[in-house]
Design an enzyme around this catalytic site. Sequence first.
Site, PDB file in Angstrom:
ATOM      1  N   GLU A   1      31.518  19.084 -35.059  1.00  0.00           N
ATOM      2  CA  GLU A   1      30.716  20.044 -35.823  1.00  0.00           C
ATOM      3  C   GLU A   1      29.276  19.919 -35.374  1.00  0.00           C
ATOM      4  OE1 GLU A   1      33.118  20.050 -40.077  1.00  0.00           O
ATOM      5  OE2 GLU A   1      30.932  19.827 -40.076  1.00  0.00           O
TER       6      GLU A   1
ATOM      7  N   GLU B   1      22.498  20.380 -48.820  1.00  0.00           N
ATOM      8  CA  GLU B   1      22.426  19.104 -48.096  1.00  0.00           C
ATOM      9  C   GLU B   1      21.656  18.058 -48.885  1.00  0.00           C
ATOM     10  OE1 GLU B   1      24.316  19.308 -45.636  1.00  0.00           O
ATOM     11  OE2 GLU B   1      24.234  21.438 -45.127  1.00  0.00           O
TER      12      GLU B   1
END
Lengths: 406, 277
Positions: free
Chosen positions: B51, B62
């Site tokens: 990824e 995040e």
Amino acid sequence: MDAPARPNDYTAYPDDKGRFGDYGGQYVPETLMPLVHDLDAAYAAAKADPAFQAELAGYLTHYVGRPSPLYFAARLTEHFGGAKIYLKREELNHTGSHKINNCMGQILLAMRMGKTRIIAETGAGQHGVATATVCARFGLPCIVYMGAVDVERQKPNVFRMNLLGAEVRPVTSGSATLKDAMNEALRDWVTNVHDTYYLIGTAAGMHPYPEMVRDFQAVIGRETREQILEVEGRLPDAVVACVGGGSNAIGIFHPFLNDEGVKLIGVEAAGEGMDTERHAAAINGGRPGVLHGNMTYLLQDREGQITEAHSISAGLDYPGIGPEHSWLHDVGRATYLTATDAESLDAFMLLSKLEGILPAIESAHALARVGDVARDVGKDGIVVLNLSGRGDKDVGTVAAHLGRQI
Amino acid sequence: MTKTRIDARFAALKAEGRAAFVPYVMAGDPDAATALAILKGLPQAGADLIEVGFPFSDPMAEGPPIQRAAQRALAKGMTLTGTLDLIRSFRADDQTTPVILMGYMNPLVTWGFEAFARDAAAAGVDGVIVVDCPPEEADPLADALEANGLALIFLTTPTTDGKRLPTVIRRASGFVYYVSVAGVTGVKEADAAAVAPNVERIRKAAGLPVAVGFGIKTPERASAIAQVADAVVVGSALVDEVAEAVDLNEDVTRRVLSKVDSLAKAVRFARRGLTAV
């Protein structure tokens, strides 16, 4: 591209996907999707429930102090020599701005949903103070996320929130301002999905917030409509309001949307000027994109990174704008002008001296354009300006710009 | 349609009887050249899929490690254009390891979905994860990606109940990502016992492999998750290695790849009851 078609009924929006034309929507991480669906359903039920509306109306009357007066500003009118100028006195509300209208609505909804912990974001601290106020009133714990830069420049409001029992969490990520405070509040919500209610302060973010906050602020426009009909026997020619996220503007605009004869004018913050990069005018200086859960006009670079907004007014210092404003701009129903820091300071001083009212520096942006609007409408006309907040909080900022020590 | 790299890789792993190890790296962190060196070293260090994060100024899901990684990358001028350049360079040497882009909606809106899908496919991207694009908003992007042979990988979470799951997997392809904790990346720890029934439920409903991520930091945890999931994703723990190596003035590439090696071994041997550490 052609402008989208004007609708027959502006008040029929958002549609069932939470869209105002291309704008709005629900661009949130999957963890939050079930929560925003729950909120959507809970709000729809509350909106249709006369008991909820009656409870809200009661608090607006006895706690907030509504209705707020519609005041004919004779000396300001005379000064500009154009249309009659009325001020919708939202600065007289408890806590000193229109923010409390929305906070009262959402806190009642949060309790109805059984939520036990309230989080909010704040820039200047006005929404934080209003949220801390209603949390104190109803005995709910309150956490306010505030950019570390803003915590430093708005110390009195931080202390005010503390006095009201709220915990203020400084946010150091990103640019450490309002947009980052909103990111951090969303991160909190993603982490505390079961008990937490996110009380957003403006008519932006993911559906249903733009609709819900607008509805709670539309009390401003409904009262204005009744009051102007009572004193003038007709609707105004123009309604003017400042726009950051745009909750005070959409609140006063919304009940006039279907009256095409009433011009709706929003004023964005031009900061140091639209020919510089230091402004906060999403519509006049940005382009559509996705941030904080909705598609709307945003300040951003060529690659789609969000850029920092700049304004003397912390309350307008946000790189986006509510999606309904983006749509009203595209379809041409509302017009969005700008006012610089310097023009707004002049307007701040003008209203203080002519009417004995210190306006919030946010509202002073609308005041900076109201003379043009009044002259444009002409002597027989009527203009209403939403005086969304009081300026006591801004005396330090104004003094600093005048080079004065206080 | 020819078999995609993602499908081929999961089929091969299934034959081997083990889960995939999927490291997440941020494009341009700590700079473009180092990120490319890390990327090129990942397959050798045990990555089965990769990824690649493309940085965004406002990454709302995040935790601090990946927020800081994005800030480092943006400060060095990394962009989505730069991210595709990195992947193109990686593809010059490696035609088999699937590469998944992960990030936020606005850079894609700016690029335009059609053009982005075409350019990403040409650069050698295999799939895309867009954190703030739930299925309700996904159709225009999904159409563009599908037309260019790219997978749109959807996130499922502990709050995705049985009623909602069909909506989420309706346009899923490649694999489905299960976010093992309600929260942001890299803060809470994933619990394999709680994850297992969810993985089973999603795999059955989607008919696709299920990757588990958010909250996996150690080889022990990776090993536990590898026993129940089809793929194990580690991100925050790796970007933290970048940060520490930069702070200590160490060789960033070596440090990250060494961590990848230990995590990959833990995943590789998880179902044989062996300890790799």
